[in-house]
Design a protein around this motif. Sequence first.
Motif, PDB file in Angstrom:
ATOM      1  N   THR A  61       5.922   6.961  -1.094  1.00 40.88           N
ATOM      2  CA  THR A  61       6.080   5.781  -1.959  1.00 40.88           C
ATOM      3  C   THR A  61       5.566   4.517  -1.279  1.00 40.88           C
ATOM      4  O   THR A  61       5.386   3.504  -1.926  1.00 40.88           O
ATOM      5  N   MET A  62       5.360   4.565   0.021  1.00 37.18           N
ATOM      6  CA  MET A  62       4.894   3.414   0.808  1.00 37.18           C
ATOM      7  C   MET A  62       5.783   2.194   0.617  1.00 37.18           C
ATOM      8  O   MET A  62       5.316   1.066   0.444  1.00 37.18           O
ATOM      9  N   PHE A  63       7.072   2.433   0.600  1.00 35.41           N
ATOM     10  CA  PHE A  63       8.023   1.335   0.455  1.00 35.41           C
ATOM     11  C   PHE A  63       9.388   1.821   0.914  1.00 35.41           C
ATOM     12  O   PHE A  63       9.715   2.989   0.748  1.00 35.41           O
ATOM     13  N   LEU A  65       9.779  10.447   1.881  1.00 39.20           N
ATOM     14  CA  LEU A  65       9.957   9.492   0.778  1.00 39.20           C
ATOM     15  C   LEU A  65       9.198   8.199   1.061  1.00 39.20           C
ATOM     16  O   LEU A  65       8.462   7.697   0.215  1.00 39.20           O
ATOM     17  N   PHE A 116      -3.766   9.395   0.308  1.00 36.73           N
ATOM     18  CA  PHE A 116      -2.636   9.464  -0.615  1.00 36.73           C
ATOM     19  C   PHE A 116      -3.039   8.757  -1.915  1.00 36.73           C
ATOM     20  O   PHE A 116      -3.123   7.546  -1.974  1.00 36.73           O
ATOM     21  N   THR A 144       8.129  -4.298   3.043  1.00 36.76           N
ATOM     22  CA  THR A 144       6.818  -4.192   2.397  1.00 36.76           C
ATOM     23  C   THR A 144       5.725  -4.083   3.466  1.00 36.76           C
ATOM     24  O   THR A 144       5.960  -4.365   4.629  1.00 36.76           O
TER      25      THR A 144
END
Lengths: 391, 343
Positions: free
Chosen positions: B254-256, B250, B177, B164
């Motif tokens: 999605t920042m994860f 990806l 984004f 995270t």
Amino acid sequence: MKRRHMLMGAALGLSTAIAGVPALAQDGTFKIGLILPMTGPFASTGRQIEAAARLYMAQHGDEAGGQKIELILKDDAGVADTTKRLAQELIVRDKVGALAGFGLTPLAMATAPLSTRGQTPTVVMAAATSSITEQSPFIVRTSYTTPQVTSKIAEWAASEGMTKVVTVVSDYGPGIDAEKTFVSTFGNAGGEVTDTLRVPLQNPDFSPFLQKVADAQPDAIFVFVPSGVGAQFMKQYVERGLDKSGIKLLADGGITDDDILNGMGDPALAAITGFHYSAAHDSAKNDEFVQAFQEATNGMRPNFMAVGGYDGMHLIYAALEETGGEGGEAMMDAMKGMSWESPRGPVSIDPETRDIVQNVYLRRVERQDDQLWNIEFQTFEAVKDPGKTGS
Amino acid sequence: MMTDTSLSPLLASPRPNERVSRDLLRRGRWKPAEFVFWLIVAASFFFLPDRHLLLSEIAILGLFALSLDLIIGYAGVVSLGHGAFFGLGAYVAGLTSIHLTGEPLTGLVLAALAAGLLGLATGPLLLLRASDLTRLMVTLGVAMLVLEGANQAAWLTGGADGLTGVMIDPLLGRFEFDLFGTTGYAYCLIVTFAFFLIARRVVTSPYGLSLRAIRDNPLRARSMGIPVGRRILGLYAFSALIAGAAGALLTQTTMFVSLDVLAFHRSADVLLILVLGGVGYLYGGLLGAIGFKLLQDWFSAITPQYWMFWMGLVLLVVVLIGRENLNALPRTLLARFRKEGRT
């Protein structure tokens, strides 16, 4: 002429389909995006929660606070980036008022930033890692946390005069959480954890670990494994005769999950578990819930996942009643400190951490009416998540 | 000069060298269908503003499948572990944003390079025993090692809980984004298209021709003097690099990152997509990704519980009717209609 009309109609239809979709979200409808693993290895979680959520709606109608409730179910198959994409689409396209579900910790973690950005109340109905609610001020939880249950098992073990315990956990986030909580709580209560064993998560073979336990001869072992693996563990435990060796088996209630307990057979009788919900919980509210659930699902027994989903729906309904749907922030404020009578007993939402405060029960597996049940024999009242209260 | 040769019957069959370069030129030329394909792709950006999230996912999956197509379709190396490179790229991009910089292009480049290096390092294992089955095993093994490594290194990767705190800065310092995924989709499209151009250039070059020779008959290629091992290794690393870039996309959109970027199902899915779309013409991965994702999205919206059943059914039907892939489907149908028209 006719053809031109048709063309115009088609063009009009197309343009509204393209541009007008978000505008179709009418006032007076409150959408709940329910994201669950409905396929893949965690499909049973999704099945239980979906059935419970639909049962709640069937019992309480599809209106709350003057709004018509619409449930949109999505399958993420337990894959985090899919969860995130679905949540984002639900917020952006479907304009949902609340998100719910989340079968596993990473799925909830991936969605947390979106809840904050979209100011969307997000009800975690299953995932149990303590830190989830710290990821966003818009997350609230109606399941349980691993430390909440484990700490009470450790306290109970110490109060029963046990001094030597070996822990056996699956080697993944929640397992390690459980191990740490048990070691520290049991240590504070004057006991000693003589060995901490970690078993691989995939295709575990417990026999070498159980041999170690048999050699160490502790008063008890504490076990945390995912519920499906639990059946396998219990079988090997009994096959090695450990249930007759005087070593007690303590475990998180996931191991004797109500959904699969009957299939586990007699080996399950050896376990003493701590948990927040048993389908055999003795209350009028629970009797009614279990009966209605089984009627709605062809006899499936509700487990802790189902009750998490049921209470999650209740929380959304109650917050809507109070606010009339005045945006995410107002709903979150309404949820904080809310308390109600759940099938599992009295529960409330901690206004500080937005985590659930509930009773933790110690249970034995017993055979009644030719079925296995988790029978509660001791209650710890209104337990907060110790992962955050620092105790 | 062309008119010269066509006018003179004596010069109608040019020397082999020229024939080869002309053949390459012909293959390298853009066909009308290709223009149409990319125009439609570009149009999707403007006309489907509320599907940008799904479309980004398709673009990423398409790029990933394209990377697999390079080694399967052009070098004949089968792999069940391409997810290792995808996952490594995803993690490197995530860690870059946390520890180094949130600038997306830096993360993309670092992720691609890291995956390329892993490809270069593990590629020689493929050459030891050059049979398909051992290659499947080796690639699968490498993927499992990387997955377990990421699981054990919880201090770095966040383990089973996922990584995270990934925050990506605006693209080029200007385009943030957004929640609608518009910037994300534009970014994915441009990167995918750029890698497609490079890949297309590579396979239509003399180098690509030598690869096809290796695929069709490695023994003969070797006796012709083509350095088989080096060629395969080079292409494998290049393919890994592209897979790493897809993983980075990806993460950044999605920042994860969580362990399932490395899971077996990624490698299996991408192979399925490639088979569906067709191997060995670069568009297979892209078409397969579009077909697969749209079907999945559609079915799972209708029936969240049982979409896998319908998905399996459709895949079976496509393979049976289309003989081998989506690309062949219209051609086969057309041929059938013509036949019926004649009788």
